[in-house]
Write an enzyme that holds these catalytic residues in place. Structure first.
Site, short mmCIF file in Angstrom:
data_model
loop_
_atom_site.label_atom_id
_atom_site.label_comp_id
_atom_site.label_asym_id
_atom_site.label_seq_id
_atom_site.Cartn_x
_atom_site.Cartn_y
_atom_site.Cartn_z
N CYS A 257 0.88 -1.16 0.13
CA CYS A 257 -0.10 0.21 -0.03
C CYS A 257 0.88 1.24 0.01
O CYS A 257 0.30 2.57 -0.08
CB CYS A 257 -0.89 0.10 1.02
SG CYS A 257 -0.16 0.18 2.88
N MET B 138 12.70 9.04 7.76
CA MET B 138 13.00 7.75 8.18
C MET B 138 12.16 7.00 8.73
O MET B 138 11.06 7.62 9.09
CB MET B 138 14.39 7.92 9.10
CG MET B 138 15.37 8.31 8.52
SD MET B 138 16.33 7.13 7.18
CE MET B 138 16.75 5.73 8.24
#
EC number: 2.7.9.3
Length: 392
Positions: A31, A68
Protein backbone atom coordinates in the site's frame (compact mmCIF):
# COMPACT_ATOMS: atom_id res chain seq x y z
CA UNK A 1 9.67 -23.33 11.71
CA UNK A 2 6.31 -23.60 13.43
CA UNK A 3 3.27 -24.27 11.32
CA UNK A 4 -0.34 -23.40 11.90
CA UNK A 5 -3.46 -25.19 10.83
CA UNK A 6 -5.17 -23.46 7.93
CA UNK A 7 -7.82 -21.00 9.06
CA UNK A 8 -11.25 -22.57 8.70
CA UNK A 9 -14.00 -19.93 8.61
CA UNK A 10 -16.63 -22.51 9.53
CA UNK A 11 -14.93 -23.03 12.91
CA UNK A 12 -16.04 -19.48 13.70
CA UNK A 13 -19.54 -19.89 12.22
CA UNK A 14 -18.60 -18.00 9.06
CA UNK A 15 -19.31 -18.97 5.48
CA UNK A 16 -16.63 -21.32 4.17
CA UNK A 17 -15.92 -18.83 1.34
CA UNK A 18 -14.90 -16.07 3.79
CA UNK A 19 -11.50 -14.54 2.91
CA UNK A 20 -10.02 -11.71 4.95
CA UNK A 21 -7.92 -10.56 2.00
CA UNK A 22 -11.07 -9.76 0.01
CA UNK A 23 -11.63 -6.74 2.22
CA UNK A 24 -8.82 -4.82 0.52
CA UNK A 25 -7.58 -4.26 -3.01
CA UNK A 26 -3.93 -3.88 -1.96
CA UNK A 27 -1.93 -6.37 0.07
CA UNK A 28 0.30 -5.90 3.10
CA UNK A 29 2.79 -3.06 2.77
CA UNK A 30 2.18 -2.97 -0.97
CA UNK A 31 0.00 0.00 0.00
CA UNK A 32 3.01 2.33 0.25
CA UNK A 33 3.13 5.51 -1.81
CA UNK A 34 6.06 5.21 -4.29
CA UNK A 35 9.34 6.31 -2.73
CA UNK A 36 10.04 9.25 -5.05
CA UNK A 37 6.48 10.57 -4.67
CA UNK A 38 6.65 10.22 -0.89
CA UNK A 39 9.87 12.24 -0.67
CA UNK A 40 8.25 15.12 -2.57
CA UNK A 41 5.14 14.99 -0.40
CA UNK A 42 7.25 15.22 2.76
CA UNK A 43 9.32 18.22 1.65
CA UNK A 44 7.11 20.74 3.45
CA UNK A 45 7.40 18.81 6.72
CA UNK A 46 11.18 18.86 6.47
CA UNK A 47 11.37 22.65 6.28
CA UNK A 48 12.72 24.07 9.56
CA UNK A 49 12.49 20.60 11.08
CA UNK A 50 13.78 20.57 14.69
CA UNK A 51 14.47 24.34 14.55
CA UNK A 52 12.34 24.99 17.63
CA UNK A 53 14.17 22.35 19.68
CA UNK A 54 17.64 23.68 18.88
CA UNK A 55 17.30 26.42 21.48
CA UNK A 56 16.87 23.74 24.15
CA UNK A 57 19.20 20.96 23.07
CA UNK A 58 21.64 22.24 20.49
CA UNK A 59 23.18 19.37 18.56
CA UNK A 60 24.39 17.25 21.46
CA UNK A 61 21.84 14.44 21.24
CA UNK A 62 21.31 12.25 18.17
CA UNK A 63 18.03 12.74 16.38
CA UNK A 64 16.08 11.35 13.44
CA UNK A 65 12.92 12.63 11.84
CA UNK A 66 11.19 13.02 8.51
CA UNK A 67 12.30 10.55 5.86
CA UNK A 68 13.13 7.65 8.16
CA UNK A 69 10.83 4.95 9.54
CA UNK A 70 11.49 5.90 13.16
CA UNK A 71 11.88 9.25 14.87
CA UNK A 72 14.45 9.84 17.60
CA UNK A 73 13.62 12.97 19.57
CA UNK A 74 15.81 14.16 22.47
CA UNK A 75 13.69 14.90 25.54
CA UNK A 76 14.13 18.16 27.40
CA UNK A 77 15.06 16.49 30.67
CA UNK A 78 17.28 13.64 31.80
CA UNK A 79 19.45 12.90 28.76
CA UNK A 80 16.79 10.58 27.34
CA UNK A 81 15.34 10.21 23.85
CA UNK A 82 11.85 9.38 22.64
CA UNK A 83 12.00 6.68 19.96
CA UNK A 84 8.70 6.25 18.15
CA UNK A 85 7.27 4.71 15.01
CA UNK A 86 3.90 4.17 13.38
CA UNK A 87 2.89 1.83 10.60
CA UNK A 88 -0.14 0.12 9.15
CA UNK A 89 -0.89 -2.47 6.51
CA UNK A 90 -3.78 -4.17 4.76
CA UNK A 91 -4.62 -7.88 5.13
CA UNK A 92 -2.11 -10.14 3.39
CA UNK A 93 -3.19 -13.52 4.82
CA UNK A 94 -6.68 -14.88 5.46
CA UNK A 95 -6.10 -15.98 9.05
CA UNK A 96 -7.34 -13.09 11.25
CA UNK A 97 -5.32 -14.09 14.33
CA UNK A 98 -2.08 -14.36 12.38
CA UNK A 99 -2.89 -11.12 10.57
CA UNK A 100 -3.06 -9.40 13.96
CA UNK A 101 0.32 -10.83 14.94
CA UNK A 102 1.84 -9.77 11.62
CA UNK A 103 0.48 -6.22 11.98
CA UNK A 104 2.02 -5.90 15.45
CA UNK A 105 5.38 -7.35 14.37
CA UNK A 106 5.40 -4.93 11.44
CA UNK A 107 4.93 -1.92 13.73
CA UNK A 108 7.61 -3.04 16.19
CA UNK A 109 10.10 -3.79 13.43
CA UNK A 110 11.03 -0.14 12.94
CA UNK A 111 12.09 0.07 16.60
CA UNK A 112 14.10 -3.13 16.25
CA UNK A 113 15.90 -1.69 13.22
CA UNK A 114 17.25 0.96 15.61
CA UNK A 115 18.61 -1.74 17.91
CA UNK A 116 15.84 -1.00 20.42
CA UNK A 117 14.77 -4.18 22.21
CA UNK A 118 12.31 -2.81 24.76
CA UNK A 119 9.05 -1.09 23.81
CA UNK A 120 7.33 0.91 26.55
CA UNK A 121 3.89 1.21 24.98
CA UNK A 122 1.81 0.33 21.92
CA UNK A 123 -1.36 1.74 20.43
CA UNK A 124 -3.44 -0.18 17.91
CA UNK A 125 -4.92 1.49 14.82
CA UNK A 126 -7.80 -0.49 13.35
CA UNK A 127 -10.01 0.16 10.37
CA UNK A 128 -13.03 -2.15 10.33
CA UNK A 129 -14.47 -2.70 6.87
CA UNK A 130 -18.00 -1.36 6.49
CA UNK A 131 -18.51 -4.14 3.95
CA UNK A 132 -18.37 -6.81 6.67
CA UNK A 133 -21.57 -8.31 8.00
CA UNK A 134 -22.21 -7.97 11.72
CA UNK A 135 -21.34 -11.64 12.18
CA UNK A 136 -18.09 -11.32 10.24
CA UNK A 137 -17.11 -8.25 12.24
CA UNK A 138 -17.98 -9.81 15.60
CA UNK A 139 -16.10 -13.05 14.86
CA UNK A 140 -13.08 -11.76 12.96
CA UNK A 141 -12.09 -8.46 14.59
CA UNK A 142 -11.61 -9.99 18.08
CA UNK A 143 -9.25 -12.56 16.53
CA UNK A 144 -7.21 -9.79 14.91
CA UNK A 145 -7.05 -7.86 18.18
CA UNK A 146 -6.04 -11.01 20.08
CA UNK A 147 -3.22 -11.69 17.62
CA UNK A 148 -1.96 -8.11 17.92
CA UNK A 149 -2.15 -8.27 21.73
CA UNK A 150 -0.34 -11.63 21.92
CA UNK A 151 2.51 -10.39 19.72
CA UNK A 152 2.83 -7.26 21.87
CA UNK A 153 3.03 -9.39 24.99
CA UNK A 154 5.69 -11.56 23.36
CA UNK A 155 7.62 -8.34 22.76
CA UNK A 156 7.38 -7.48 26.46
CA UNK A 157 4.98 -4.59 26.02
CA UNK A 158 1.24 -3.95 26.10
CA UNK A 159 -1.46 -2.26 24.06
CA UNK A 160 -2.98 0.57 26.08
CA UNK A 161 -5.28 2.20 23.54
CA UNK A 162 -5.59 3.30 19.95
CA UNK A 163 -8.26 4.20 17.44
CA UNK A 164 -10.93 2.12 15.71
CA UNK A 165 -12.87 3.46 12.72
CA UNK A 166 -15.07 2.25 9.90
CA UNK A 167 -13.40 2.13 6.51
CA UNK A 168 -14.07 0.50 3.12
CA UNK A 169 -10.91 -1.64 3.55
CA UNK A 170 -9.58 -3.34 6.65
CA UNK A 171 -6.58 -1.41 8.00
CA UNK A 172 -4.25 -2.84 10.66
CA UNK A 173 -1.47 -0.96 12.38
CA UNK A 174 -0.31 0.90 15.42
CA UNK A 175 2.19 3.09 17.20
CA UNK A 176 5.21 1.83 19.16
CA UNK A 177 6.93 4.11 21.65
CA UNK A 178 9.89 3.83 23.97
CA UNK A 179 12.12 6.15 25.98
CA UNK A 180 15.82 5.29 25.74
CA UNK A 181 19.23 6.24 26.93
CA UNK A 182 21.70 6.87 24.06
CA UNK A 183 23.37 3.46 24.49
CA UNK A 184 20.05 1.65 24.00
CA UNK A 185 19.65 2.50 20.31
CA UNK A 186 21.92 2.45 17.27
CA UNK A 187 21.76 5.35 14.85
CA UNK A 188 21.43 4.14 11.24
CA UNK A 189 24.21 6.27 9.77
CA UNK A 190 27.61 4.79 10.67
CA UNK A 191 28.37 2.27 7.89
CA UNK A 192 32.01 2.21 6.78
CA UNK A 193 33.79 0.71 3.75
CA UNK A 194 34.57 -2.92 4.48
CA UNK A 195 31.33 -3.61 6.34
CA UNK A 196 29.11 -6.42 5.08
CA UNK A 197 25.33 -6.49 4.67
CA UNK A 198 23.37 -9.11 6.60
CA UNK A 199 19.69 -9.98 6.06
CA UNK A 200 17.68 -11.74 8.78
CA UNK A 201 14.59 -13.01 6.89
CA UNK A 202 14.23 -14.39 3.35
CA UNK A 203 12.56 -12.42 0.58
CA UNK A 204 9.49 -13.45 -1.38
CA UNK A 205 6.62 -13.11 1.09
CA UNK A 206 4.51 -11.10 -1.36
CA UNK A 207 5.04 -13.73 -4.05
CA UNK A 208 4.16 -16.56 -1.67
CA UNK A 209 0.87 -15.05 -0.51
CA UNK A 210 -0.09 -14.03 -4.05
CA UNK A 211 0.44 -17.48 -5.57
CA UNK A 212 -1.36 -19.08 -2.63
CA UNK A 213 -4.43 -17.11 -3.67
CA UNK A 214 -3.86 -18.25 -7.26
CA UNK A 215 -4.64 -21.82 -6.20
CA UNK A 216 -8.29 -20.74 -6.46
CA UNK A 217 -7.83 -18.90 -9.77
CA UNK A 218 -7.24 -21.45 -12.59
CA UNK A 219 -6.14 -18.94 -15.25
CA UNK A 220 -3.35 -17.69 -12.97
CA UNK A 221 -2.41 -21.08 -11.53
CA UNK A 222 -1.99 -22.48 -15.05
CA UNK A 223 0.81 -19.96 -15.69
CA UNK A 224 3.00 -21.34 -12.91
CA UNK A 225 1.98 -24.96 -12.33
CA UNK A 226 4.90 -26.23 -14.43
CA UNK A 227 7.46 -24.67 -12.05
CA UNK A 228 5.79 -25.19 -8.68
CA UNK A 229 3.48 -27.73 -7.03
CA UNK A 230 0.54 -27.05 -4.77
CA UNK A 231 2.57 -28.48 -1.88
CA UNK A 232 5.42 -26.07 -2.67
CA UNK A 233 2.98 -23.17 -2.56
CA UNK A 234 1.41 -24.28 0.73
CA UNK A 235 4.83 -24.65 2.36
CA UNK A 236 6.02 -21.27 1.06
CA UNK A 237 2.82 -19.65 2.31
CA UNK A 238 3.21 -21.18 5.78
CA UNK A 239 6.86 -20.11 5.88
CA UNK A 240 5.98 -16.59 4.76
CA UNK A 241 3.18 -16.26 7.31
CA UNK A 242 5.33 -17.44 10.22
CA UNK A 243 8.25 -15.25 9.13
CA UNK A 244 6.04 -12.17 8.91
CA UNK A 245 4.68 -12.85 12.40
CA UNK A 246 8.17 -13.34 13.86
CA UNK A 247 9.57 -10.40 15.81
CA UNK A 248 12.93 -8.93 14.82
CA UNK A 249 13.73 -8.51 18.51
CA UNK A 250 16.54 -11.10 18.68
CA UNK A 251 18.32 -9.48 15.74
CA UNK A 252 17.96 -6.08 17.42
CA UNK A 253 19.71 -7.33 20.54
CA UNK A 254 22.50 -8.96 18.54
CA UNK A 255 23.11 -5.66 16.73
CA UNK A 256 24.59 -4.40 19.99
CA UNK A 257 26.57 -7.59 20.67
CA UNK A 258 28.24 -7.51 17.26
CA UNK A 259 28.70 -3.75 16.87
CA UNK A 260 26.25 -2.99 14.06
CA UNK A 261 26.86 0.31 12.28
CA UNK A 262 23.41 0.81 10.70
CA UNK A 263 20.21 -1.06 9.91
CA UNK A 264 16.76 -0.82 8.39
CA UNK A 265 13.87 -3.21 8.04
CA UNK A 266 12.69 -4.50 4.68
CA UNK A 267 9.06 -3.74 3.92
CA UNK A 268 7.04 -2.02 1.21
CA UNK A 269 9.86 -0.58 -0.93
CA UNK A 270 11.59 -3.96 -1.32
CA UNK A 271 15.16 -4.73 -0.38
CA UNK A 272 16.64 -2.37 -2.96
CA UNK A 273 14.41 0.56 -2.03
CA UNK A 274 15.18 0.26 1.66
CA UNK A 275 18.90 -0.28 1.00
CA UNK A 276 18.93 2.90 -1.08
CA UNK A 277 17.15 4.84 1.65
CA UNK A 278 19.62 3.59 4.26
CA UNK A 279 22.60 4.41 2.04
CA UNK A 280 21.40 8.02 1.70
CA UNK A 281 21.50 8.43 5.48
CA UNK A 282 25.17 7.49 5.88
CA UNK A 283 27.64 10.04 7.21
CA UNK A 284 30.52 8.40 5.35
CA UNK A 285 30.77 8.31 1.55
CA UNK A 286 29.75 4.70 1.03
CA UNK A 287 27.58 2.60 -1.25
CA UNK A 288 25.90 -0.77 -0.75
CA UNK A 289 26.34 -3.61 -3.24
CA UNK A 290 24.05 -6.64 -2.94
CA UNK A 291 25.35 -9.93 -4.38
CA UNK A 292 23.00 -12.53 -2.85
CA UNK A 293 19.22 -12.72 -2.56
CA UNK A 294 17.86 -15.28 -0.05
CA UNK A 295 14.39 -16.19 -1.34
CA UNK A 296 11.67 -18.52 -0.09
CA UNK A 297 11.97 -21.86 -1.89
CA UNK A 298 10.51 -21.93 -5.43
CA UNK A 299 9.41 -18.30 -5.33
CA UNK A 300 12.27 -17.16 -7.58
CA UNK A 301 11.13 -19.68 -10.21
CA UNK A 302 7.55 -18.49 -9.85
CA UNK A 303 8.65 -14.88 -10.26
CA UNK A 304 10.59 -15.71 -13.43
CA UNK A 305 7.66 -17.69 -14.83
CA UNK A 306 5.54 -14.57 -14.39
CA UNK A 307 8.01 -12.42 -16.30
CA UNK A 308 9.36 -10.93 -13.07
CA UNK A 309 6.05 -9.09 -12.60
CA UNK A 310 6.75 -9.08 -8.85
CA UNK A 311 10.14 -7.37 -9.20
CA UNK A 312 11.68 -9.99 -6.92
CA UNK A 313 14.95 -10.39 -8.83
CA UNK A 314 15.30 -6.61 -9.11
CA UNK A 315 14.84 -6.05 -5.37
CA UNK A 316 11.67 -4.01 -5.77
CA UNK A 317 9.14 -6.62 -4.63
CA UNK A 318 7.39 -5.38 -1.47
CA UNK A 319 7.85 -7.36 1.72
CA UNK A 320 5.61 -7.26 4.76
CA UNK A 321 7.20 -7.43 8.22
CA UNK A 322 10.48 -8.42 6.55
CA UNK A 323 13.88 -8.93 8.09
CA UNK A 324 16.51 -6.44 9.16
CA UNK A 325 19.21 -5.36 6.71
CA UNK A 326 22.22 -4.72 8.94
CA UNK A 327 25.65 -3.21 8.26
CA UNK A 328 28.13 -5.18 10.35
CA UNK A 329 31.93 -5.20 10.63
CA UNK A 330 33.21 -7.96 8.35
CA UNK A 331 34.88 -9.81 11.23
CA UNK A 332 31.61 -9.88 13.22
CA UNK A 333 29.11 -10.86 10.51
CA UNK A 334 29.69 -14.63 10.48
CA UNK A 335 29.44 -14.73 14.27
CA UNK A 336 26.18 -12.78 14.11
CA UNK A 337 24.75 -15.30 11.62
CA UNK A 338 25.85 -18.22 13.79
CA UNK A 339 24.49 -16.70 16.99
CA UNK A 340 21.02 -15.88 15.66
CA UNK A 341 20.58 -19.60 14.83
CA UNK A 342 21.28 -20.58 18.44
CA UNK A 343 18.52 -22.52 20.26
CA UNK A 344 18.92 -20.10 23.17
CA UNK A 345 16.68 -17.75 21.13
CA UNK A 346 13.84 -20.23 20.76
CA UNK A 347 13.75 -22.06 17.46
CA UNK A 348 16.74 -20.19 16.05
CA UNK A 349 16.63 -18.67 12.57
CA UNK A 350 18.94 -18.09 9.65
CA UNK A 351 20.62 -14.89 8.56
CA UNK A 352 22.67 -14.37 5.41
CA UNK A 353 25.59 -12.21 4.32
CA UNK A 354 24.20 -10.69 1.14
CA UNK A 355 26.54 -7.87 0.16
CA UNK A 356 29.22 -5.35 1.00
CA UNK A 357 29.69 -1.71 1.90
CA UNK A 358 32.25 0.02 -0.29
CA UNK A 359 33.46 3.56 -0.84
CA UNK A 360 30.87 5.37 -2.93
CA UNK A 361 28.24 8.06 -3.27
CA UNK A 362 25.52 6.86 -0.87
CA UNK A 363 23.70 4.62 -3.33
CA UNK A 364 22.69 0.96 -3.33
CA UNK A 365 22.49 -1.55 -6.15
CA UNK A 366 22.03 -5.24 -6.87
CA UNK A 367 24.60 -6.79 -9.22
CA UNK A 368 23.38 -7.90 -12.65
CA UNK A 369 23.20 -11.60 -11.84
CA UNK A 370 22.79 -11.98 -8.09
CA UNK A 371 23.13 -15.40 -6.52
CA UNK A 372 19.70 -16.71 -5.53
CA UNK A 373 19.78 -18.59 -2.23
CA UNK A 374 16.81 -20.98 -2.08
CA UNK A 375 15.59 -20.97 1.51
CA UNK A 376 13.93 -24.30 2.25
CA UNK A 377 10.95 -24.31 4.61
CA UNK A 378 11.73 -25.30 8.18
CA UNK A 379 8.70 -27.34 9.10
CA UNK A 380 7.78 -28.33 12.64
CA UNK A 381 4.46 -28.36 14.41
CA UNK A 382 3.38 -26.10 17.18
CA UNK A 383 -0.15 -25.10 18.06
CA UNK A 384 -0.39 -21.33 17.87
CA UNK A 385 -4.16 -21.30 17.45
CA UNK A 386 -6.03 -19.25 20.02
CA UNK A 387 -8.90 -20.96 21.78
CA UNK A 388 -11.95 -20.20 19.59
CA UNK A 389 -14.21 -19.62 22.56
CA UNK A 390 -11.82 -17.12 24.09
CA UNK A 391 -11.94 -14.61 21.28
CA UNK A 392 -15.11 -15.17 19.33
Amino acid sequence: MSTRESFNPETYELDKSFRLTRFTELKGTGCKVPQDVLQKLLESLQENHFQEDEQFLGAVMPRLGIGMDTCVIPLRHGGLSLVQTTDYIYPIVDDPYMMGRIACANVLSDLYAMGVTECDNMLMLLGVSNKMTDRERDKVIPLIIQGFKDAAEEAGTSVTGGQTVLNPWIVLGGVATTVCQPNEFIMPDNAVPGDVLVLTKPLGTQVAVAVHQWLDIPEKWNKIKLVVTQEDVELAYQEAMMNMARLNRTAAGLMHTFNAHAATDITGFGILGHAQNLAKQQRNEVSFVIHNLPVLAKMAAVSKACGNMFGLMHGTCPETSGGLLICLPREQAARFCAEIKSPKYGEGHQAWIIGIVEKGNRTARIIDKPRIIEVAPQVATQNVNPTPGATS
